[in-house]
Design a protein around this motif. Structure first.
Motif, short mmCIF file in Angstrom:
data_model
loop_
_atom_site.label_atom_id
_atom_site.label_comp_id
_atom_site.label_asym_id
_atom_site.label_seq_id
_atom_site.Cartn_x
_atom_site.Cartn_y
_atom_site.Cartn_z
N ALA A 190 -12.22 -21.45 7.68
CA ALA A 190 -11.65 -20.68 6.58
C ALA A 190 -10.79 -21.59 5.69
O ALA A 190 -10.80 -21.46 4.46
N LEU A 191 -10.09 -22.53 6.30
CA LEU A 191 -9.26 -23.44 5.52
C LEU A 191 -10.11 -24.41 4.72
O LEU A 191 -9.76 -24.77 3.59
N LEU A 192 -11.25 -24.82 5.28
CA LEU A 192 -12.16 -25.68 4.53
C LEU A 192 -12.69 -24.95 3.30
O LEU A 192 -12.77 -25.51 2.20
N GLU A 193 -13.05 -23.70 3.47
CA GLU A 193 -13.49 -22.88 2.34
C GLU A 193 -12.36 -22.73 1.33
O GLU A 193 -12.57 -22.83 0.12
N THR A 194 -11.16 -22.55 1.81
CA THR A 194 -10.00 -22.40 0.94
C THR A 194 -9.76 -23.67 0.13
O THR A 194 -9.53 -23.61 -1.08
N THR A 195 -9.83 -24.83 0.77
CA THR A 195 -9.60 -26.08 0.04
C THR A 195 -10.71 -26.33 -0.98
O THR A 195 -10.45 -26.90 -2.05
N GLY A 196 -11.93 -25.90 -0.68
CA GLY A 196 -13.01 -26.01 -1.66
C GLY A 196 -12.75 -25.16 -2.88
O GLY A 196 -12.98 -25.58 -4.02
N ARG A 197 -12.24 -23.95 -2.67
CA ARG A 197 -11.91 -23.08 -3.79
C ARG A 197 -10.73 -23.64 -4.60
O ARG A 197 -10.72 -23.55 -5.82
#
Length: 87
Positions: free
Chosen positions: A42-49
Motif C-alpha cells: 500500500a505504501l508503494l502504491e502511495t509513493t507512486g501516486r
C-alpha cells in the motif's frame, strides 16, 4: 517553493489507492501505518501516486524508514524543498 504536501493530501491518496481505514477518520498523523492497516504494498502504491501528483520521487530506503503518516508527509515536504524551482 511548491505547495506543501499535507496530511489531508496523504489521507486522500491512501483512500484512493488502498481503500479506507477507520483510523483515517480521526487524528492519524502519529499512528503507525501498520496499525492503520497499510502494509508495504500500500505504501508503494502511495509513493507512486505522490510521484505522479507532486513530482516527488522517494528513495525506497527512506520510505521503509518512515512508520507514520507524519513522517511520510515530512519526507515528501523535504523533497519538495530540495527540488529545483522553475525560474
Amino acid at each position: 517553493m511548491s505547495t506543501p504536501f499535507t496530511l489531508d493530501d496523504l489521507r486522500r491518496i491512501l483512500r484512493e489507492g488502498s481503500g479506507d481505514s477507520p483510523g483515517l477518520d480521526g487524528e492519524f498523523a502519529d499512528i503507525e501505518f501498520e496499525d492503520l492497516g497499510y502494509e508495504s504494498l500500500a505504501l508503494l502504491e502511495t509513493t507512486g501516486r505522490i510521484k505522479r501528483e507532486f513530482g516527488v520521487t522517494l528513495d525506497d530506503d527512506a520510505v521503509v524508514a518512515v512508520t507514520t503518516p507524519r513522517a511520510l508527509v515530512d519526507l515528501v515536504n523535504e523533497q519538495l524543498l530540495e527540488a529545483p524551482q522553475p525560474s
